[in-house]
Design a protein around this motif. Structure first.
Motif, PDB file in Angstrom:
ATOM      1  N   LEU A 184       9.972 -10.422  -8.189  1.00 51.14           N
ATOM      2  CA  LEU A 184      10.288  -9.691  -7.070  1.00 51.14           C
ATOM      3  C   LEU A 184       9.540  -8.042  -7.213  1.00 51.14           C
ATOM      4  O   LEU A 184       8.990  -7.693  -6.369  1.00 51.14           O
ATOM      5  N   ASP A 185       9.241  -7.770  -8.521  1.00 44.05           N
ATOM      6  CA  ASP A 185       8.162  -6.609  -8.871  1.00 44.05           C
ATOM      7  C   ASP A 185       6.808  -6.896  -8.265  1.00 44.05           C
ATOM      8  O   ASP A 185       6.390  -5.850  -7.729  1.00 44.05           O
ATOM      9  N   LEU A 186       6.383  -7.889  -8.494  1.00 46.50           N
ATOM     10  CA  LEU A 186       5.045  -8.462  -8.050  1.00 46.50           C
ATOM     11  C   LEU A 186       5.049  -8.391  -6.654  1.00 46.50           C
ATOM     12  O   LEU A 186       3.977  -7.809  -5.913  1.00 46.50           O
ATOM     13  N   TYR A 187       5.975  -9.076  -6.084  1.00 44.10           N
ATOM     14  CA  TYR A 187       5.873  -9.126  -4.520  1.00 44.10           C
ATOM     15  C   TYR A 187       6.031  -7.621  -3.627  1.00 44.10           C
ATOM     16  O   TYR A 187       5.546  -7.317  -2.840  1.00 44.10           O
ATOM     17  N   THR A 188       6.956  -6.687  -4.247  1.00 44.73           N
ATOM     18  CA  THR A 188       7.115  -5.321  -3.902  1.00 44.73           C
ATOM     19  C   THR A 188       5.697  -4.700  -4.238  1.00 44.73           C
ATOM     20  O   THR A 188       5.428  -3.801  -3.265  1.00 44.73           O
ATOM     21  N   ARG A 189       5.092  -4.898  -5.361  1.00 44.90           N
ATOM     22  CA  ARG A 189       4.039  -4.126  -5.522  1.00 44.90           C
ATOM     23  C   ARG A 189       2.887  -4.621  -4.555  1.00 44.90           C
ATOM     24  O   ARG A 189       2.327  -3.541  -3.916  1.00 44.90           O
ATOM     25  N   GLU A 190       2.725  -5.934  -4.265  1.00 46.41           N
ATOM     26  CA  GLU A 190       1.916  -6.266  -3.342  1.00 46.41           C
ATOM     27  C   GLU A 190       2.294  -6.050  -1.959  1.00 46.41           C
ATOM     28  O   GLU A 190       1.349  -5.870  -0.917  1.00 46.41           O
ATOM     29  N   GLY A 226       3.978  -7.919  -0.073  1.00 45.59           N
ATOM     30  CA  GLY A 226       4.134  -9.506   0.583  1.00 45.59           C
ATOM     31  C   GLY A 226       5.598  -9.872   0.715  1.00 45.59           C
ATOM     32  O   GLY A 226       6.540  -9.089   0.427  1.00 45.59           O
ATOM     33  N   ARG A 227       5.648 -11.186   1.547  1.00 50.16           N
ATOM     34  CA  ARG A 227       6.893 -11.842   1.508  1.00 50.16           C
ATOM     35  C   ARG A 227       7.978 -10.628   2.052  1.00 50.16           C
ATOM     36  O   ARG A 227       9.212 -10.678   1.758  1.00 50.16           O
ATOM     37  N   GLY A 228       7.338 -10.201   3.142  1.00 54.26           N
ATOM     38  CA  GLY A 228       8.335  -9.101   3.778  1.00 54.26           C
ATOM     39  C   GLY A 228       8.861  -7.802   3.224  1.00 54.26           C
ATOM     40  O   GLY A 228       9.786  -7.102   3.661  1.00 54.26           O
ATOM     41  N   LEU A 229       8.159  -7.579   2.093  1.00 54.52           N
ATOM     42  CA  LEU A 229       8.437  -6.332   1.302  1.00 54.52           C
ATOM     43  C   LEU A 229       7.534  -5.227   1.598  1.00 54.52           C
ATOM     44  O   LEU A 229       7.588  -4.334   0.893  1.00 54.52           O
ATOM     45  N   GLU A 230       6.819  -5.253   2.792  1.00 52.03           N
ATOM     46  CA  GLU A 230       5.975  -3.880   2.977  1.00 52.03           C
ATOM     47  C   GLU A 230       6.695  -2.836   3.203  1.00 52.03           C
ATOM     48  O   GLU A 230       7.883  -2.746   3.853  1.00 52.03           O
ATOM     49  N   LYS A 231       6.425  -1.800   2.552  1.00 49.77           N
ATOM     50  CA  LYS A 231       7.129  -0.216   2.639  1.00 49.77           C
ATOM     51  C   LYS A 231       6.245   0.649   3.183  1.00 49.77           C
ATOM     52  O   LYS A 231       5.009   0.710   3.158  1.00 49.77           O
ATOM     53  N   GLU A 232       6.727   1.739   3.966  1.00 49.52           N
ATOM     54  CA  GLU A 232       6.163   2.989   4.177  1.00 49.52           C
ATOM     55  C   GLU A 232       6.152   3.729   2.968  1.00 49.52           C
ATOM     56  O   GLU A 232       7.134   4.330   2.317  1.00 49.52           O
ATOM     57  N   PHE A 233       4.840   4.590   2.692  1.00 55.97           N
ATOM     58  CA  PHE A 233       4.889   5.610   1.910  1.00 55.97           C
ATOM     59  C   PHE A 233       4.314   6.932   2.407  1.00 55.97           C
ATOM     60  O   PHE A 233       3.494   6.804   3.363  1.00 55.97           O
ATOM     61  N   PRO A 234       4.563   7.951   1.700  1.00 56.63           N
ATOM     62  CA  PRO A 234       5.789   8.411   0.904  1.00 56.63           C
ATOM     63  C   PRO A 234       7.158   8.113   1.442  1.00 56.63           C
ATOM     64  O   PRO A 234       7.252   7.960   2.467  1.00 56.63           O
ATOM     65  N   PRO A 235       7.936   8.130   0.384  1.00 59.28           N
ATOM     66  CA  PRO A 235       7.962   8.819  -1.009  1.00 59.28           C
ATOM     67  C   PRO A 235       7.509   7.527  -1.765  1.00 59.28           C
ATOM     68  O   PRO A 235       7.534   6.525  -1.443  1.00 59.28           O
ATOM     69  N   PRO A 236       7.024   7.970  -3.051  1.00 55.95           N
ATOM     70  CA  PRO A 236       6.605   6.723  -4.000  1.00 55.95           C
ATOM     71  C   PRO A 236       7.878   5.971  -4.264  1.00 55.95           C
ATOM     72  O   PRO A 236       8.723   6.502  -4.326  1.00 55.95           O
ATOM     73  N   LEU A 237       7.658   4.743  -4.649  1.00 55.38           N
ATOM     74  CA  LEU A 237       8.837   3.970  -5.153  1.00 55.38           C
ATOM     75  C   LEU A 237       8.510   3.599  -6.588  1.00 55.38           C
ATOM     76  O   LEU A 237       7.580   2.859  -7.259  1.00 55.38           O
ATOM     77  N   ILE A 238       9.830   3.654  -7.250  1.00 57.05           N
ATOM     78  CA  ILE A 238       9.585   3.128  -8.749  1.00 57.05           C
ATOM     79  C   ILE A 238      10.111   1.943  -8.893  1.00 57.05           C
ATOM     80  O   ILE A 238      11.077   1.712  -8.446  1.00 57.05           O
ATOM     81  N   LEU A 239       9.432   0.943  -9.408  1.00 58.76           N
ATOM     82  CA  LEU A 239       9.406  -0.365  -9.380  1.00 58.76           C
ATOM     83  C   LEU A 239      10.722  -0.786 -10.520  1.00 58.76           C
ATOM     84  O   LEU A 239      11.100   0.116 -11.381  1.00 58.76           O
ATOM     85  N   GLY A 240      11.123  -2.164 -10.479  1.00 62.49           N
ATOM     86  CA  GLY A 240      11.976  -2.291 -11.745  1.00 62.49           C
ATOM     87  C   GLY A 240      13.406  -2.595 -11.409  1.00 62.49           C
ATOM     88  O   GLY A 240      14.188  -1.710 -10.682  1.00 62.49           O
ATOM     89  N   GLY A 254      14.476  -0.776  -7.359  1.00 63.81           N
ATOM     90  CA  GLY A 254      12.986  -1.301  -7.869  1.00 63.81           C
ATOM     91  C   GLY A 254      12.310  -1.903  -6.522  1.00 63.81           C
ATOM     92  O   GLY A 254      11.163  -2.138  -6.638  1.00 63.81           O
ATOM     93  N   SER A 255      12.984  -2.047  -5.399  1.00 66.80           N
ATOM     94  CA  SER A 255      12.394  -2.710  -4.209  1.00 66.80           C
ATOM     95  C   SER A 255      12.734  -1.809  -2.687  1.00 66.80           C
ATOM     96  O   SER A 255      12.065  -1.374  -2.230  1.00 66.80           O
TER      97      SER A 255
END
Ligand SMILES: [Zn+2]
Length: 345
Positions: A42-48, A50-64, A116-117
């Protein structure tokens, strides 16, 4: 506080180690000094993104999400915790208000969110979580092993213990033994249930580790046919249960390895989301397929009970300092590990 966060989607290079504000303790929460946090797909998918996890920035997101550490502060009215307590965190937050949540089926909560997501996570010095998501750890369980547990053991517990009802006299096929879910499935099937375990993996080195972990037979799928080997091993009958967390690449041989009336549990699809299902074999052989997505709070309580009693020890492949989260992500993408990759501080 120090944290690893993203301000854009991309490769491991978008992981930034820097300063973020410390989380405030909200009503019903405990604040934890994070000692160890485990990497998940999930951390990798959130970072990328992908898989419906696209986010709007800001704010930054702390993963994990998966993490363990020490309680440093409790909100007014929180019972059962005090500063200094060692805890492990269930990273899936459920609403605790909807009908499934109130019925104890909080794994079916439609308003659940992942640390983290959806919200800031555990790649940080501190995290605040609902007290219902923290569980007391025995001193005998290391923070690294505890952090390795939630996202690997929850779906395995959901499937093998609660829904597929694997028994000591039955045989389970565990796909991809080297991943976190694979190692957890071998341990639960063998050390908790006492079943016969057939595992698959891709190299003699990983096969030796799977055997050491408790697998009775290991199939190296790079030079052996999974279905044929399972037939040989089970005298033509097939296995009682399958634990699948890899999806498309192995579904066909794994489904064909299931006995008539067997149960197929799937909790991930890292090799691909789409596959073909022979509906005639599904109904004529009366096979059952179960989807599992994490587990309930009661599953988590039972898992921590098992950890605290030393019945299983989650497998940690390697630890990295939090500042080297990007190197840990690269290692996970290379799939050159056995068990979990952990960030420590
Ligand atoms: Zn709910």
């Amino acid at each position: 506080m120090k944290a690893v966060y993203i301000e854009a989607h991309g490769g491991p290079e978008v992981l930034t180690y820097g300063e973020r504000p410390e989380p405030e303790v909200q009503a019903g929460e405990v604040k934890i000094r994070v000692k160890a946090t485990a990497l998940n797909r999930l951390d990798l998918y959130t970072r990328e993104g992908g898989r419906g996890l696209e986010k709007e920035f800001p704010p930054p997101l702390i993963l994990g999400g998966d993490c363990a550490g020490e309680v440093v502060e409790c909100a007014d009215g929180v019972a059962g915790f005090k500063p200094g307590d060692r805890v492990v965190v269930n990273p899936r937050l459920s609403c605790m208000q909807c009908a499934p949540c109130l019925a104890g089926q909080d794994d079916l909560c439609r308003r659940s969110r992942f640390l983290g997501s959806a919200i800031d996570g555990s790649y940080a010095e501190f995290i605040s979580v609902p007290a219902a998501n923290a569980h007391l750890l025995a001193d005998s369980v290391s923070f690294e092993q505890a952090a390795a547990a939630p996202t690997t053991y929850l779906p395995v517990w959901n499937m093998l213990v609660r829904r597929l009802q694997l028994k000591a006299w039955q045989t389970v096929l565990v796909l991809s033994a080297s991943a976190g879910v694979g190692t957890a499935a071998i341990q639960v099937a063998k050390d908790v249930i006492g079943a016969t375990v057939i595992a698959t993996t891709s190299s003699p080195e990983k096969a030796a580790k799977a055997t050491a972990l408790g697998a009775d037979v290991v199939i190296n799928y790079t030079d052996e046919d999974i279905r044929e080997r399972v037939r040989e091993i089970t005298g033509g009958a097939g296995v009682d249960c399958v634990v699948d967390h890899v999806g498309a690449d192995f579904f066909a041989p794994a489904f064909a390895s299931l006995r008539t009336g067997g149960r197929y549990g799937i909790c991930g699809a890292t090799t691909g989301l789409r596959t073909e299902l022979h509906l005639g074999l599904l109904f004529s052989q009366q096979k059952e397929i179960y989807g599992a997505f994490m587990g309930t709070k009661e599953d988590m309580r039972e898992i921590v009970e098992m950890l605290n009693r030393g019945i299983v020890k989650p497998v940690v492949d390697r630890t990295f300092p939090l500042a080297e989260a990007a190197a840990a992500h690269a290692a996970m993408e290379a799939t050159s590990f056995f068990g979990k990759l952990i960030l420590t501080q």
